[in-house]
Design a protein around this motif. Structure first.
Motif, short mmCIF file in Angstrom:
data_model
loop_
_atom_site.label_atom_id
_atom_site.label_comp_id
_atom_site.label_asym_id
_atom_site.label_seq_id
_atom_site.Cartn_x
_atom_site.Cartn_y
_atom_site.Cartn_z
N SER A 14 0.82 -1.21 0.00
CA SER A 14 0.00 0.00 0.00
C SER A 14 0.86 1.26 0.00
CB SER A 14 -0.96 0.00 1.19
OG SER A 14 -0.24 0.06 2.39
N TYR A 15 1.98 1.27 0.73
CA TYR A 15 2.87 2.44 0.71
C TYR A 15 3.47 2.65 -0.67
CZ TYR A 15 2.76 2.48 5.82
OH TYR A 15 2.37 2.53 7.13
N LEU A 16 3.86 1.56 -1.31
CA LEU A 16 4.43 1.69 -2.66
C LEU A 16 3.37 2.14 -3.66
CD1 LEU A 16 6.80 -1.39 -2.82
CD2 LEU A 16 7.40 1.01 -2.55
N TYR A 17 2.13 1.68 -3.50
CA TYR A 17 1.06 2.12 -4.38
C TYR A 17 0.78 3.61 -4.20
CZ TYR A 17 -3.53 2.72 -6.42
OH TYR A 17 -4.58 3.18 -7.16
N LEU A 18 0.72 4.07 -2.96
CA LEU A 18 0.49 5.50 -2.72
C LEU A 18 1.63 6.35 -3.26
CD1 LEU A 18 -1.01 5.43 0.86
CD2 LEU A 18 -2.17 6.08 -1.24
N ALA A 19 2.86 5.89 -3.11
CA ALA A 19 4.00 6.64 -3.63
C ALA A 19 3.96 6.69 -5.16
CB ALA A 19 5.31 6.02 -3.15
N ALA A 20 3.58 5.59 -5.80
CA ALA A 20 3.48 5.58 -7.26
C ALA A 20 2.34 6.47 -7.73
CB ALA A 20 3.27 4.15 -7.76
N TYR A 21 1.25 6.51 -6.98
CA TYR A 21 0.13 7.37 -7.34
C TYR A 21 0.53 8.83 -7.26
CZ TYR A 21 -4.41 9.65 -7.17
OH TYR A 21 -5.47 10.47 -7.42
N LEU A 22 1.22 9.21 -6.20
CA LEU A 22 1.68 10.60 -6.09
C LEU A 22 2.73 10.93 -7.14
CD1 LEU A 22 1.94 11.20 -2.26
CD2 LEU A 22 0.37 12.26 -3.87
N LEU A 23 3.55 9.96 -7.47
CA LEU A 23 4.56 10.17 -8.50
C LEU A 23 3.92 10.40 -9.86
CD1 LEU A 23 7.64 10.22 -8.77
CD2 LEU A 23 7.54 7.83 -9.37
N ALA A 24 2.78 9.76 -10.09
CA ALA A 24 2.08 9.93 -11.36
C ALA A 24 1.32 11.26 -11.42
CB ALA A 24 1.10 8.78 -11.58
N GLN A 25 0.99 11.84 -10.28
CA GLN A 25 0.24 13.09 -10.27
C GLN A 25 1.12 14.28 -10.65
OE1 GLN A 25 -3.11 13.42 -9.81
NE2 GLN A 25 -3.05 11.19 -9.94
N LYS A 26 1.83 14.81 -9.68
CA LYS A 26 2.73 15.95 -9.91
C LYS A 26 3.99 15.73 -9.07
CE LYS A 26 -0.84 19.38 -10.71
NZ LYS A 26 -1.46 20.60 -10.24
N PRO A 27 4.99 15.09 -9.60
CA PRO A 27 6.18 14.78 -8.78
C PRO A 27 7.09 15.98 -8.53
CG PRO A 27 6.49 13.97 -11.00
CD PRO A 27 5.08 14.51 -10.93
N ARG A 28 6.89 17.08 -9.24
CA ARG A 28 7.82 18.21 -9.12
C ARG A 28 7.50 19.13 -7.95
NH1 ARG A 28 11.70 16.57 -12.26
NH2 ARG A 28 11.20 16.33 -14.43
N THR A 29 6.27 19.08 -7.42
CA THR A 29 5.94 19.98 -6.31
C THR A 29 6.64 19.51 -5.04
OG1 THR A 29 3.97 18.70 -5.76
CG2 THR A 29 3.69 20.52 -7.30
N PRO A 30 7.07 20.46 -4.19
CA PRO A 30 7.82 20.07 -2.99
C PRO A 30 7.01 19.19 -2.03
CG PRO A 30 8.04 22.42 -3.39
CD PRO A 30 7.04 21.91 -4.37
N ILE A 31 5.73 19.46 -1.89
CA ILE A 31 4.93 18.65 -0.95
C ILE A 31 4.84 17.21 -1.42
CG2 ILE A 31 2.71 19.25 -1.99
CD1 ILE A 31 2.47 19.27 1.51
N ASN A 32 4.72 16.99 -2.71
CA ASN A 32 4.66 15.62 -3.22
C ASN A 32 6.00 14.91 -3.08
OD1 ASN A 32 1.99 15.81 -3.79
ND2 ASN A 32 2.21 15.81 -6.00
N ARG A 33 7.09 15.64 -3.29
CA ARG A 33 8.41 15.02 -3.13
C ARG A 33 8.64 14.57 -1.70
NH1 ARG A 33 12.53 19.16 -5.57
NH2 ARG A 33 11.17 20.42 -4.33
N TYR A 34 8.30 15.43 -0.74
CA TYR A 34 8.47 15.05 0.66
C TYR A 34 7.53 13.92 1.06
CZ TYR A 34 11.57 18.96 1.61
OH TYR A 34 12.63 19.82 1.62
N CYS A 35 6.32 13.96 0.56
CA CYS A 35 5.37 12.89 0.86
C CYS A 35 5.81 11.56 0.24
CB CYS A 35 3.98 13.28 0.37
SG CYS A 35 2.70 12.16 0.92
N ILE A 36 6.32 11.60 -0.96
CA ILE A 36 6.82 10.39 -1.60
C ILE A 36 8.02 9.84 -0.82
CG2 ILE A 36 8.01 9.52 -3.66
CD1 ILE A 36 6.19 11.39 -5.28
N GLY A 37 8.90 10.72 -0.39
CA GLY A 37 10.04 10.28 0.42
C GLY A 37 9.61 9.67 1.74
N PHE A 38 8.62 10.28 2.38
CA PHE A 38 8.10 9.75 3.63
C PHE A 38 7.45 8.39 3.42
CE2 PHE A 38 4.69 9.68 6.90
CZ PHE A 38 5.52 9.58 8.01
#
Length: 86
Positions: A14-38
Motif C-alpha cells: 500500500s505504501y508503494l502504491y500510494l508513492a506511485a500514485y503521487l509520482l504519477a500526479q505531480k512529482p515536481r511539487t515540494p509537498i509531493n516530493r516530501y510525501c513520496i520520500g516519507f
C-alpha cells in the motif's frame, strides 16, 4: 508466512502504491516530493519487518535488515518535517 508478516507485506504494497500514485500526479511539487520520500521510508520499514518476521530468518539476516531499516528511520524525520512545513 506468519500473519504478522502478511500485515507488513500488505502495508509495504500500500505504501508503494500510494508513492506511485503521487509520482504519477505531480512529482515536481515540494509537498509531493516530501510525501513520496516519507512513504518510501515507511515502505522500507515495512520491508524490514516483513523480512525479520518471516519464518526461517537467521540471526545474520535479521541483523542485516535491522541495519538497513535504520536508514529509513534516519531519512524519515527529514521527510516528515519537510512534509509538515508545507
Amino acid at each position: 508466512m506468519l500473519f504478522l508478516s502478511y500485515l507488513h507485506f500488505f502495508a509495504l504494497v500500500s505504501y508503494l502504491y500510494l508513492a506511485a500514485y503521487l509520482l504519477a500526479q505531480k512529482p515536481r511539487t515540494p509537498i509531493n516530493r516530501y510525501c513520496i520520500g516519507f512513504l518510501l521510508c515507511l515502505a522500507l520499514w515495512s520491508l524490514l519487518l516483513t523480512m525479520v518476521y518471516r519464518p526461517g530468518s537467521t540471526e545474520a539476516s535479521v541483523r542485516f535488515w535491522m541495519i538497513l531499516g535504520s536508514m529509513g528511520w534516519l531519512a524519515m524525520g527529514y521527510c516528515f518535517l519537510g512534509f509538515a512545513m508545507y
